[in-house]
Design an enzyme around this catalytic site. Structure first.
Site, PDB file in Angstrom:
ATOM      1  N   ARG A 164     -11.056 -99.766 -21.343  1.00  0.00           N
ATOM      2  CA  ARG A 164      -9.731 -99.164 -20.886  1.00  0.00           C
ATOM      3  C   ARG A 164      -9.190-100.218 -19.804  1.00  0.00           C
ATOM      4  O   ARG A 164      -8.174-100.273 -19.674  1.00  0.00           O
ATOM      5  CB  ARG A 164      -9.930 -97.752 -20.609  1.00  0.00           C
ATOM      6  CG  ARG A 164      -8.602 -97.190 -20.298  1.00  0.00           C
ATOM      7  CD  ARG A 164      -8.541 -95.624 -20.208  1.00  0.00           C
ATOM      8  NE  ARG A 164      -7.576 -94.881 -20.079  1.00  0.00           N
ATOM      9  CZ  ARG A 164      -7.383 -93.800 -19.650  1.00  0.00           C
ATOM     10  NH1 ARG A 164      -8.556 -92.965 -19.805  1.00  0.00           N
ATOM     11  NH2 ARG A 164      -6.296 -93.287 -19.654  1.00  0.00           N
ATOM     12  N   ALA A 193       2.907 -82.975 -19.624  1.00  0.00           N
ATOM     13  CA  ALA A 193       1.646 -83.751 -19.087  1.00  0.00           C
ATOM     14  C   ALA A 193       0.849 -84.425 -20.151  1.00  0.00           C
ATOM     15  O   ALA A 193       0.134 -85.408 -19.903  1.00  0.00           O
ATOM     16  CB  ALA A 193       0.359 -82.521 -18.800  1.00  0.00           C
ATOM     17  N   TRP A 204      -7.697 -88.499 -19.016  1.00  0.00           N
ATOM     18  CA  TRP A 204      -7.409 -88.661 -20.225  1.00  0.00           C
ATOM     19  C   TRP A 204      -5.919 -88.988 -20.819  1.00  0.00           C
ATOM     20  O   TRP A 204      -5.544 -89.373 -21.849  1.00  0.00           O
ATOM     21  CB  TRP A 204      -7.822 -87.399 -20.946  1.00  0.00           C
ATOM     22  CG  TRP A 204      -9.122 -87.043 -21.150  1.00  0.00           C
ATOM     23  CD1 TRP A 204     -10.118 -87.357 -22.012  1.00  0.00           C
ATOM     24  CD2 TRP A 204      -9.823 -86.233 -19.932  1.00  0.00           C
ATOM     25  NE1 TRP A 204     -11.436 -86.820 -21.549  1.00  0.00           N
ATOM     26  CE2 TRP A 204     -11.332 -86.240 -20.383  1.00  0.00           C
ATOM     27  CE3 TRP A 204      -9.382 -85.598 -18.778  1.00  0.00           C
ATOM     28  CZ2 TRP A 204     -11.947 -85.534 -19.542  1.00  0.00           C
ATOM     29  CZ3 TRP A 204     -10.490 -85.053 -17.911  1.00  0.00           C
ATOM     30  CH2 TRP A 204     -11.818 -84.904 -18.449  1.00  0.00           C
ATOM     31  N   LYS A 205      -4.915 -89.034 -19.793  1.00  0.00           N
ATOM     32  CA  LYS A 205      -3.912 -89.483 -20.221  1.00  0.00           C
ATOM     33  C   LYS A 205      -3.520 -91.084 -20.392  1.00  0.00           C
ATOM     34  O   LYS A 205      -4.055 -91.907 -19.986  1.00  0.00           O
ATOM     35  CB  LYS A 205      -2.802 -89.014 -18.972  1.00  0.00           C
ATOM     36  CG  LYS A 205      -2.887 -87.365 -18.760  1.00  0.00           C
ATOM     37  CD  LYS A 205      -2.754 -86.737 -20.058  1.00  0.00           C
ATOM     38  CE  LYS A 205      -2.618 -85.099 -19.763  1.00  0.00           C
ATOM     39  NZ  LYS A 205      -3.761 -84.527 -19.270  1.00  0.00           N
ATOM     40  N   HIS A 206      -2.332 -91.300 -20.931  1.00  0.00           N
ATOM     41  CA  HIS A 206      -1.849 -92.497 -21.234  1.00  0.00           C
ATOM     42  C   HIS A 206      -1.810 -93.518 -19.950  1.00  0.00           C
ATOM     43  O   HIS A 206      -2.298 -94.649 -20.068  1.00  0.00           O
ATOM     44  CB  HIS A 206      -0.633 -92.579 -22.014  1.00  0.00           C
ATOM     45  CG  HIS A 206      -0.569 -92.199 -23.261  1.00  0.00           C
ATOM     46  ND1 HIS A 206      -1.723 -91.431 -23.801  1.00  0.00           N
ATOM     47  CD2 HIS A 206       0.493 -92.047 -24.367  1.00  0.00           C
ATOM     48  CE1 HIS A 206      -1.265 -91.284 -25.132  1.00  0.00           C
ATOM     49  NE2 HIS A 206      -0.227 -91.321 -25.384  1.00  0.00           N
TER      50      HIS A 206
END
Length: 400
Positions: free
Chosen positions: A10, A161, A187-189
Site C-alpha cells: 500500500r 466516510a 481502511w479508507k481509500h
C-alpha cells in the site's frame, strides 16, 4: 485451483520520505505561527479542490467528523435526528453526545440505505437533522431525500466516510447535503491512520466546525476582527496533526487511480454475479458512480447467505475477506435497547424532551432482511480479473 497474483504493497518510499520531511520540521501542530503554510493548510486546500467545495475543516476521525458536523447545527437538546440503522456506531453516538435523540429510518432492502420514503415515515415536528450514509462507497439516492428535507427546512449530513471518490450524478458524495463527513482511517481509500474532515458550502457552519474541532478556539479570525473569541462555547480536541495531514497530501493524488482500479474490479464482479439466481449485487443508482469501499451483495435468504459465505472463506488464503454483510444493526445493540448511554441510567436528552423512547419494539423489516442476507467483500485496488473471477466462481459453486 490456480493461484492468483499477490496483492501490491500500500505504501512506498515516497510515503516514507513525506513522513521524514514532517519529522525533520520539528513541528507537528496543525498551525504554524510564522506565517508559513502548514501541511494541514495544504491538505485542506487539496480536499477543497478535489471536492470543488468552498470549505473544509479537518478532524481526527470519521466519528469526529459526524460529531463536528452535527454540533455545528446547534440543535436544541431533546430534539430528534434521523439516522440509518445500518452503519458504523460512529454514525450514531455523536447524536447521543449532543443530547439529541436518534430515530432510526428503515432502508431499501436491496441497497441497505435509507430512502426518502423511509425517512418521511419517521419525521416528526421534533426532527431537526437527517444523517444519510453512502454504504460501501455506493451513493445513497440523494435527490428525493434532499427535496424532502429542503421542503421541511431540515439539514442533511452526508456520512461519506466510505465514499471519498464516489459521485452522485456527477458531483462528489459529501458535497450535496448541508455538510459532508469524511473518514481517513486505516481502511479508507485515502488514509492517515486515523483522521477525517467536514465539507460544506456554508461559511458560518464551516467556522463552527473548525472551532468545535479545536476546543472552540477561533484560529481563523484575527484578534482585531471582533470575532476572535477563545472558548466561548464548548468544543473538543478533534484536530488533525501534521503527520496525518502530510499523509493525506501524499495519498490524495493517488485516489483517482485507486478508485478506477477498484471500480474496474467492482463492476466486473457485479457483472459476473448479476446473472446468478437470487443474487442482488451492489449497484450504482442512476448515473452515479461507486468508489467500492466494499463490495456488497444480497442473497435470497439467510441459509443461502451462510452457504455462500462458507464457500467464500474456504481456502481464501488471505486473498480476500468476506463477512456477514455490514454487521452493525444499530437498533439491536444492547446499549441502544437499554438506553444505557450514560452512568446512572438517566438519559438527559429524554428527560429534557419530556418524551419516552422504546428501542426494543422498533420494526425495521427491510434493515433486518438486508442484514441477514448480505455479504461484504473486501475489494483491493490490486485485484485482477483472476481475483474477481475466482470470487464469482466460488459464489456460483455455493449456489449450485
Amino acid at each position: 485451483m490456480t493461484s492468483t497474483p499477490p496483492l501490491p504493497a500500500r505504501f512506498d518510499q515516497k510515503t516514507l520520505d513525506v513522513i521524514g520531511s514532517v519529522l525533520s520540521s520539528n513541528h507537528l501542530f496543525y498551525r504554524r505561527f510564522d506565517g508559513t503554510k502548514s501541511f494541514a493548510d495544504e491538505a485542506i486546500e487539496a480536499f477543497r479542490n478535489h471536492l470543488d467545495i468552498d470549505y473544509v475543516a479537518t478532524t481526527s476521525s470519521g466519528t469526529a467528523s459526524i460529531h463536528t458536523a452535527l454540533a455545528s447545527l446547534e440543535i436544541d437538546a431533546g430534539m430528534e435526528v434521523v439516522v440509518p440503522p445500518i452503519t458504523d456506531v460512529g454514525g450514531l453516538m455523536p447524536a447521543i453526545f449532543q443530547n439529541l435523540i436518534p430515530v432510526f429510518a428503515d432502508v431499501d432492502r436491496d441497497s441497505g440505505m435509507v430512502t426518502a420514503e423511509t425517512i418521511q415515515a419517521v419525521l416528526t415536528e421534533h426532527t431537526k437533522a437527517v444523517i444519510v450514509m453512502h454504504h460501501s462507497g455506493t451513493p445513497v439516492d440523494l435527490d428525493p431525500i434532499l427535496a424532502l428535507c429542503n421542503e421541511k427546512n431540515i439539514p442533511v449530513i452526508e456520512d461519506a466516510a466510505q465514499a471519498l471518490g464516489a459521485t452522485y450524478k456527477g458531483k462528489p458524495c459529501g458535497t450535496l447535503g448541508t455538510l459532508g463527513a469524511f473518514s481517513l482511517n486505516h481502511w479508507k481509500h485515502v488514509t492517515t491512520g486515523e483522521g477525517g474532515f467536514v465539507a460544506t458550502r456554508d461559511r458560518a457552519l464551516f467556522e463552527k466546525c473548525h472551532h468545535f474541532a479545536d476546543k472552540y478556539w477561533d484560529r481563523l479570525n484575527s484578534p482585531d476582527s471582533g470575532k476572535n473569541v477563545k472558548n466561548h462555547r464548548i468544543g473538543l480536541n478533534y484536530r488533525l496533526n501534521e503527520l496525518e495531514s502530510a499523509l493525506a497530501l501524499d495519498q490524495l493524488p493517488r485516489l483517482a487511480d485507486l478508485v478506477a482500479r477498484r471500480k474496474a474490479a467492482g463492476d466486473a464482479l457485479r457483472y459476473l454475479l448479476a446473472g446468478l439466481p437470487g443474487v442482488v449485487p451492489q449497484s450504482d443508482p442512476g448515473d452515479s458512480s461507486s468508489s467500492y469501499f466494499l463490495f456488497t451483495f444480497r442473497l435470497a435468504d439467510n441459509a443461502t447467505r451462510e452457504a455462500v459465505l462458507e464457500r467464500l472463506l474456504l481456502d481464501a488464503s488471505g486473498r480476500w475477506d468476506a463477512s456477514r454483510g455490514y454487521q452493525n444493526l444499530l437498533h439491536r445493540y444492547p446499549v441502544v435497547q437499554q438506553k444505557a448511554f450514560f452512568p446512572g441510567g438517566v438519559w438527559p436528552a429524554e428527560v429534557v424532551s419530556g418524551r419516552k423512547y422504546d428501542y426494543n419494539n422498533i420494526q425495521l423489516p427491510n434493515a433486518e432482511f438486508y442484514h441477514d442476507t448480505s455479504i461484504c467483500m473486501t475489494l483491493h485496488q490490486g485485484f485482477t480479473h483472476e481475483h474477481v473471477k475466482e470470487i464469482a466462481d466460488r459464489v456460483k459453486s455455493a449456489l449450485s
